[in-house]
Design an enzyme around this catalytic site. Structure first.
Site, PDB file in Angstrom:
ATOM      1  N   CYS A  75     -17.527  12.530  -4.960  1.00 14.03           N
ATOM      2  CA  CYS A  75     -16.411  12.969  -5.814  1.00 14.03           C
ATOM      3  C   CYS A  75     -16.765  12.684  -7.262  1.00 14.03           C
ATOM      4  O   CYS A  75     -17.088  11.543  -7.617  1.00 14.03           O
ATOM      5  CB  CYS A  75     -15.135  12.234  -5.429  1.00 14.03           C
ATOM      6  SG  CYS A  75     -13.719  12.652  -6.485  1.00 14.03           S
ATOM      7  N   CYS A  83     -10.769   8.382 -11.309  1.00  7.77           N
ATOM      8  CA  CYS A  83      -9.777   7.917 -10.351  1.00  7.77           C
ATOM      9  C   CYS A  83     -10.079   6.478  -9.927  1.00  7.77           C
ATOM     10  O   CYS A  83     -11.237   6.106  -9.757  1.00  7.77           O
ATOM     11  CB  CYS A  83      -9.783   8.855  -9.142  1.00  7.77           C
ATOM     12  SG  CYS A  83      -8.879   8.258  -7.720  1.00  7.77           S
ATOM     13  N   CYS A  86     -11.346   4.913  -5.241  1.00  9.05           N
ATOM     14  CA  CYS A  86     -12.571   4.552  -4.518  1.00  9.05           C
ATOM     15  C   CYS A  86     -13.412   3.592  -5.361  1.00  9.05           C
ATOM     16  O   CYS A  86     -13.541   3.769  -6.570  1.00  9.05           O
ATOM     17  CB  CYS A  86     -13.393   5.791  -4.182  1.00  9.05           C
ATOM     18  SG  CYS A  86     -12.647   6.853  -2.937  1.00  9.05           S
ATOM     19  N   CYS A 161      -9.582  15.718  -2.816  1.00  2.75           N
ATOM     20  CA  CYS A 161      -9.854  14.309  -2.564  1.00  2.75           C
ATOM     21  C   CYS A 161     -10.717  14.234  -1.315  1.00  2.75           C
ATOM     22  O   CYS A 161     -10.217  14.443  -0.203  1.00  2.75           O
ATOM     23  CB  CYS A 161      -8.561  13.519  -2.378  1.00  2.75           C
ATOM     24  SG  CYS A 161      -8.846  11.762  -2.038  1.00  2.75           S
ATOM     25  N   GLN A 233      -1.565   2.763  10.795  1.00  6.60           N
ATOM     26  CA  GLN A 233      -2.903   2.638  10.240  1.00  6.60           C
ATOM     27  C   GLN A 233      -3.365   3.969   9.647  1.00  6.60           C
ATOM     28  O   GLN A 233      -3.153   5.032  10.231  1.00  6.60           O
ATOM     29  CB  GLN A 233      -3.882   2.179  11.322  1.00  6.60           C
ATOM     30  CG  GLN A 233      -3.643   0.760  11.788  1.00  6.60           C
ATOM     31  CD  GLN A 233      -3.954  -0.285  10.726  1.00  6.60           C
ATOM     32  OE1 GLN A 233      -4.693  -0.026   9.778  1.00  6.60           O
ATOM     33  NE2 GLN A 233      -3.387  -1.471  10.887  1.00  6.60           N
ATOM     34  N   TYR A 262       5.555  -8.843  12.438  1.00  7.21           N
ATOM     35  CA  TYR A 262       5.289  -7.708  11.545  1.00  7.21           C
ATOM     36  C   TYR A 262       4.889  -6.515  12.428  1.00  7.21           C
ATOM     37  O   TYR A 262       3.846  -5.896  12.256  1.00  7.21           O
ATOM     38  CB  TYR A 262       4.190  -8.028  10.539  1.00  7.21           C
ATOM     39  CG  TYR A 262       4.359  -9.339   9.803  1.00  7.21           C
ATOM     40  CD1 TYR A 262       5.144  -9.418   8.647  1.00  7.21           C
ATOM     41  CD2 TYR A 262       3.737 -10.492  10.245  1.00  7.21           C
ATOM     42  CE1 TYR A 262       5.298 -10.617   7.961  1.00  7.21           C
ATOM     43  CE2 TYR A 262       3.878 -11.698   9.568  1.00  7.21           C
ATOM     44  CZ  TYR A 262       4.661 -11.757   8.437  1.00  7.21           C
ATOM     45  OH  TYR A 262       4.796 -12.946   7.770  1.00  7.21           O
ATOM     46  N   GLU A 286      10.250  -7.258  13.063  1.00  4.83           N
ATOM     47  CA  GLU A 286       9.904  -6.345  11.977  1.00  4.83           C
ATOM     48  C   GLU A 286      11.071  -6.304  10.989  1.00  4.83           C
ATOM     49  O   GLU A 286      12.236  -6.244  11.395  1.00  4.83           O
ATOM     50  CB  GLU A 286       9.638  -4.940  12.550  1.00  4.83           C
ATOM     51  CG  GLU A 286       9.548  -3.820  11.544  1.00  4.83           C
ATOM     52  CD  GLU A 286       8.471  -4.031  10.493  1.00  4.83           C
ATOM     53  OE1 GLU A 286       8.761  -3.807   9.308  1.00  4.83           O
ATOM     54  OE2 GLU A 286       7.346  -4.444  10.864  1.00  4.83           O
ATOM     55  N   ASP A 329       0.446  -9.145  12.084  1.00  3.17           N
ATOM     56  CA  ASP A 329      -0.210  -8.174  11.200  1.00  3.17           C
ATOM     57  C   ASP A 329       0.573  -8.148   9.889  1.00  3.17           C
ATOM     58  O   ASP A 329       1.314  -7.201   9.616  1.00  3.17           O
ATOM     59  CB  ASP A 329      -0.221  -6.798  11.878  1.00  3.17           C
ATOM     60  CG  ASP A 329      -1.000  -5.754  11.086  1.00  3.17           C
ATOM     61  OD1 ASP A 329      -1.557  -6.106  10.027  1.00  3.17           O
ATOM     62  OD2 ASP A 329      -1.033  -4.591  11.524  1.00  3.17           O
ATOM     63  N   CYS A 356      -5.526  -7.187   6.370  1.00  2.00           N
ATOM     64  CA  CYS A 356      -6.109  -6.163   5.508  1.00  2.00           C
ATOM     65  C   CYS A 356      -6.618  -6.748   4.196  1.00  2.00           C
ATOM     66  O   CYS A 356      -7.093  -5.996   3.333  1.00  2.00           O
ATOM     67  CB  CYS A 356      -5.106  -5.045   5.239  1.00  2.00           C
ATOM     68  SG  CYS A 356      -3.593  -5.580   4.402  1.00  2.00           S
TER      69      CYS A 356
END
Length: 397
Positions: A75, A83, A86, A161, A233, A262, A286, A329, A356
Site C-alpha cells: 500500500c 495512513c 499498518c 485498503c 475477532q 469478558y 459480559e 479475554d 491482544c
C-alpha cells in the site's frame, strides 16, 4: 532544557524493535522511537513528535543501508505521513512475526520476570492481505472516507485498503459522507457487508444502519448471529483457532464449574459448556447488554450456561465456586489487579488468558504469579498481519 528536535532530520542506526510498531535508536543520549525502519538499518529519520524529556518520535524517510527483510509495501499509504493503520508493511511476513515474537518475549521478561522463547504463528495460509473483516473509517473535510495518520487526527483518504476483506470497502469509498462522521464496515462469515454511519449532530452521536445489521459467523462448530458491530475477532481464522486452543487447554471436568469472563457473545462459553456437560455450570460474564442478549440467543441450547451482565470484578464476587477453569479475554488494557484477585479467590486449577496486548498480559501474569500461578504454556498468533498487534493465549496453573 532539552532542545526541541521537531522537524529535525537525524542520521541514525536503528536498534531493536519495541512495543508499539517502532524500533529504538539513541542519539545524543536521547531515545528515538523510529517508525518505517527495521533493526540494523541505517536511515535518515525526521522527528515527528518531541514533547521534551528523554525521548522523541521519528519516521525513517530515507534508507541508507537496508535490511535483507525489507520489502516494498503493498500500500503506498504505508509510508511516512501516510495512513497510521499498518506498522510493518515494509517487512516480509515471516520477519514481521519474528519482530512480534521479540516484543512478546521482551514484555514478559521486563514486566513479569519470565524468560521464554516465543514463536508467533501465522493463523492460516491466507497471507497478510485481505484479512481485516471490520474497519472503522472517518470522513475528512471533503467527505471522503479514510483512516487517520499515525498519532494524528488528520484523515488520509483511501482509494483501497489492501488488508481489508477484498471488495468490502468499495461502495463506502465511492461515496461522499458527512465530514467527521465515522463509517463502520463489517464483512461477516457469509460474505455480507454491514455498514453503519455514526455522526455527531448538535453534540449528540447519531447512528444509521445503512446495510445489514446482524452478522453471521462460523466457529467452534456453531453458527453465530449477533450485532455486526459488536465484538468478534477481526481475522476470519481467529475465532475458530482460539476456540480450539481453549478446548485443548481447558480440560474442564464433566459436571464441573467454569467461568468465561469478558465473554462477548459466548464463543469460549460454548467450548466450556461442551466439556462440563449438562450437569456442569458455566458462568458467562459480559458488560455489554446487547452482547449478553445475543449470547443468550446463540447458546439457548446449552442451559448449563448462565449469563450475567456487569463488571467482571463485581459479578464473580458471588459466582459459583470453587471453579475448575477460568477463561478471560479482557480489553486491550488487560484485567488489572482487582479482577485477578477476584479470579484467584475462586481457586481455579487452570486459567486461560486471551490477550491482544503483550504488555497488559505480562503485567497480569506477574499479578497472577504473586498468587502462586505460573505461566505453563503460551501461544502467540499473527491475528493482525502488517500491524504491530499480536494475539497471545496463556495457560496459568
Amino acid at each position: 532544557m532539552t532542545e526541541n528536535w521537531l522537524g529535525r532530520t537525524l542520521e541514525l542506526e536503528i536498534g531493536p524493535v519495541a512495543h508499539g510498531g517502532h524500533c529504538v535508536s539513541r542519539v545524543d543520549g536521547r531515545v528515538v522511537f523510529v517508525r518505517h525502519g527495521l533493526p540494523g538499518e541505517r536511515v535518515r529519520a525526521e522527528v515527528t513528535e518531541d514533547k521534551g524529556g528523554a525521548f522523541c518520535r521519528a519516521d525513517a524517510v530515507e534508507v541508507l543501508t537496508g535490511s535483507e527483510h525489507r520489502v516494498e509495501p503493498p500500500c503506498p499509504l504505508a509510508a511516512p505521513g501516510g495512513c497510521g493503520g499498518c506498522d510493518w508493511q515494509h517487512a516480509d511476513p515471516a520477519y514481521q512475526r519474528s519482530l512480534k515474537a521479540a516484543v512478546v518475549a521482551e514484555q514478559l521478561q521486563r514486566l513479569a520476570g519470565i524468560s521464554r522463547e516465543v514463536v508467533v504463528e501465522a493463523l492460516d495460509d491466507h497471507g497478510p492481505l485481505g484479512w481485516r473483516s471490520r474497519v472503522r473509517l472517518v470522513a475528512g473535510r471533503d467527505g471522503r472516507a479514510g483512516l487517520r495518520a499515525h498519532h494524528s487526527h488528520r484523515v488520509v483518504p483511501l482509494d483501497d485498503c489492501p488488508i481489508a476483506v477484498k471488495g468490502s470497502l468499495d461502495s463506502v469509498l465511492a461515496k461522499r459522507w458527512r465530514p467527521g462522521s465515522e463509517i463502520e464496515v463489517t464483512s461477516d462469515g457469509d460474505g455480507h457487508q454491514h455498514v453503519r454511519e455514526v455522526s455527531t449532530v448538535h453534540g449528540r452521536n447519531k447512528s444509521r444502519q445503512l446495510s445489514g445489521g446482524d452478522a453471521v459467523q462460523h466457529a467452534a462448530d456453531r453458527d453465530w448471529r449477533f450485532d455486526a458491530h459488536g465484538f468478534w475477532q477481526v481475522h476470519p481464522a481467529a475465532a475458530d483457532t482460539f476456540a480450539q486452543v481453549v478446548a485443548e487447554w481447558a480440560e474442564a471436568p464433566r459436571g464441573g464449574v467454569a467461568w468465561d469472563l469478558y465473554a462477548g457473545v459466548g464463543l469460549f462459553a460454548s467450548v466450556l459448556a461442551e466439556q462440563v456437560g449438562p450437569e456442569g455450570r458455566v458462568l458467562a460474564v459480559e458488560s455489554g447488554r446487547r452482547a449478553v442478549a445475543d449470547g443468550e440467543r446463540n447458546l439457548a441450547d446449552l442451559p448449563q450456561v448462565s449469563w450475567r451482565a456487569g463488571r467482571v470484578e463485581h459479578v464473580v464476587a458471588d459466582a459459583p465456586r470453587p471453579v475448575d477453569v477460568v477463561v478471560l479475554d479482557p480489553p486491550r488494557k488487560g484485567a488489572g489487579r482487582e479482577v485477578v484477585d477476584a479470579i484467584v479467590a475462586g481457586s481455579p486449577d487452570r486459567i486461560i488468558y486471551v490477550a491482544c496486548d503483550p504488555a497488559a498480559l505480562a503485567r497480569d501474569v506477574a499479578t497472577f504469579a504473586s498468587h502462586g500461578y505460573s505461566l505453563s504454556d503460551l501461544r502467540a498468533f499473527d491475528a493482525f498481519p502488517m500491524t504491530h498487534h499480536v494475539e497471545c493465549i496463556a495457560l496459568l496453573q
